[in-house]
Scaffold this active site. Sequence first.
Site, PDB file in Angstrom:
ATOM      1  N   LYS A  84       0.935 -14.435   0.988  1.00  0.00           N
ATOM      2  CA  LYS A  84       1.202 -12.998   0.899  1.00  0.00           C
ATOM      3  C   LYS A  84       1.410 -12.470   2.315  1.00  0.00           C
ATOM      4  CE  LYS A  84      -0.748  -8.573  -0.608  1.00  0.00           C
ATOM      5  NZ  LYS A  84      -1.889  -7.906  -1.281  1.00  0.00           N
TER       6      LYS A  84
ATOM      7  N   CYS B 281      -9.085  -4.551   2.145  1.00  0.00           N
ATOM      8  CA  CYS B 281      -9.262  -5.515   1.062  1.00  0.00           C
ATOM      9  C   CYS B 281     -10.529  -6.345   1.175  1.00  0.00           C
ATOM     10  CB  CYS B 281      -8.049  -6.454   1.015  1.00  0.00           C
ATOM     11  SG  CYS B 281      -6.469  -5.590   0.889  1.00  0.00           S
TER      12      CYS B 281
ATOM     13  N   TYR C 138       9.154  -5.672 -11.892  1.00  0.00           N
ATOM     14  CA  TYR C 138       9.205  -4.386 -12.575  1.00  0.00           C
ATOM     15  C   TYR C 138      10.454  -4.270 -13.454  1.00  0.00           C
ATOM     16  CZ  TYR C 138       5.596  -3.395  -9.146  1.00  0.00           C
ATOM     17  OH  TYR C 138       4.454  -3.456  -8.384  1.00  0.00           O
TER      18      TYR C 138
ATOM     19  N   CYS D 151      -9.009  -2.988  -2.263  1.00  0.00           N
ATOM     20  CA  CYS D 151      -8.418  -1.885  -1.501  1.00  0.00           C
ATOM     21  C   CYS D 151      -8.333  -0.584  -2.289  1.00  0.00           C
ATOM     22  CB  CYS D 151      -7.047  -2.279  -0.957  1.00  0.00           C
ATOM     23  SG  CYS D 151      -5.845  -2.790  -2.198  1.00  0.00           S
TER      24      CYS D 151
ATOM     25  N   CYS E  74      -8.615  -7.217  -6.179  1.00  0.00           N
ATOM     26  CA  CYS E  74      -8.658  -6.777  -4.792  1.00  0.00           C
ATOM     27  C   CYS E  74      -9.637  -5.611  -4.694  1.00  0.00           C
ATOM     28  CB  CYS E  74      -7.276  -6.378  -4.283  1.00  0.00           C
ATOM     29  SG  CYS E  74      -7.158  -6.372  -2.475  1.00  0.00           S
TER      30      CYS E  74
ATOM     31  N   SER F 136       7.416  -4.048  -5.075  1.00  0.00           N
ATOM     32  CA  SER F 136       7.911  -2.699  -5.335  1.00  0.00           C
ATOM     33  C   SER F 136       9.111  -2.332  -4.463  1.00  0.00           C
ATOM     34  CB  SER F 136       6.784  -1.687  -5.132  1.00  0.00           C
ATOM     35  OG  SER F 136       6.269  -1.759  -3.808  1.00  0.00           O
TER      36      SER F 136
ATOM     37  N   ARG G 199      -3.094  -4.263   7.701  1.00  0.00           N
ATOM     38  CA  ARG G 199      -3.670  -5.472   7.096  1.00  0.00           C
ATOM     39  C   ARG G 199      -3.128  -6.742   7.744  1.00  0.00           C
ATOM     40  NH1 ARG G 199      -2.829  -2.437   1.360  1.00  0.00           N
ATOM     41  NH2 ARG G 199      -4.762  -1.258   1.425  1.00  0.00           N
TER      42      ARG G 199
ATOM     43  N   LYS H  62       4.578 -13.873  -2.037  1.00  0.00           N
ATOM     44  CA  LYS H  62       4.808 -12.429  -2.131  1.00  0.00           C
ATOM     45  C   LYS H  62       5.061 -11.879  -0.732  1.00  0.00           C
ATOM     46  CE  LYS H  62       2.402  -8.113  -3.247  1.00  0.00           C
ATOM     47  NZ  LYS H  62       1.133  -7.490  -3.658  1.00  0.00           N
TER      48      LYS H  62
ATOM     49  N   ARG I 290       1.925   1.070  -2.834  1.00  0.00           N
ATOM     50  CA  ARG I 290       0.770   1.786  -2.285  1.00  0.00           C
ATOM     51  C   ARG I 290       0.766   3.238  -2.735  1.00  0.00           C
ATOM     52  NH1 ARG I 290       0.887  -1.239   3.666  1.00  0.00           N
ATOM     53  NH2 ARG I 290       0.106  -3.241   2.859  1.00  0.00           N
TER      54      ARG I 290
END
Length: 328
Positions: free
Chosen positions: A198, A131, A317, A123, A121, A278, A220, A251, A208
């Site tokens: 996404k 992006c 994660y 960004c 990406c 996240s 976005r 996602k 972020r």
Amino acid sequence: MDISSVLQGGYQHPLSRSWQARRTLTKSMLMYPIFITDEPDAHVEIPTLPGQARWGVNKLEEFLGPLVKKGLRSVILFGVPLHCEKDDRGSPADDPNGPVIAAVRKIRSLFPELYIACDVCLCEYTSHGHCGVFRSDGTIDTTPSAARIAEVALAYARAGAHCVAPSDMMDGRIKAIKRALIDNGYGNRCTLMSYSAKFASALYGPFRDAAGSAPAFGDRKCYQLPPTAKGLARRAIKRDVDEGADIIMVKPALPYLDVIQDAKELAQDHPLAAYQVSGEYAMVVAGARAGVYDLRTMAFETVESMVRAGCTLILTYFTPQFLDWLDE
């Protein structure tokens, strides 16, 4: 009671309960997202993403070594440039001395068997935090955006990435990347995993913070999918299959299990990934810390719902914990 009403006999034993699953979570299904900074000796905890950190390349051996010994099979790298000059086209993204390319080379030398995916990406590297590339009127210019994304993906493939994963959501970027990989001899040497569906979600906040990738203005929503757009998600999945994606991703994951099921139907011959993002991870951790539920139990319940919906690959994660939990 009718014979057909009795179901409990089929799952009265722990082993027979396990047989009720169409697919069981294994270590090879887990891909660990990690943040790589351009400070070589960095180990910086991320407050909004408990237990996660930004890592410098010199710390990767001590960080990843114990996980590899426990059975870690794959990672996905996200660059966090802190000391580069950003511009409107994300020029630092494919800097040969940048954090992602440096980390790919380091990990390949340290852990040759570890599968390395790279998020692709702009960004994190653009001055505006978006992006893609903008026109003079402030709208996204898709053709040069896709071309720029393809340049970055090719650079990561050349550095040794096993997989490139564009998350930008620019129209046409899968075809552009696939063409670049094929034309440069990487078509059969590098996997293309598309963030096909996404969504413009509220669950990306901790990421972020970690990656420093919040947009400098606006949002976005003109390129990430509207959360209610089931039909648009289906079209995006079909498009990416047709353009040459090797793996399809949805996602976030938990709020979009219906889309994961759709993806399983639409791309039934492709591996299917889901990213437990996240915010999903942070919510599970926060609930456990508040005593709402047991962390391990809820982590399994959420990830197993993704597997049940059809996923063969989970980006989470929780990967380090699962490496231990799956051995218990």
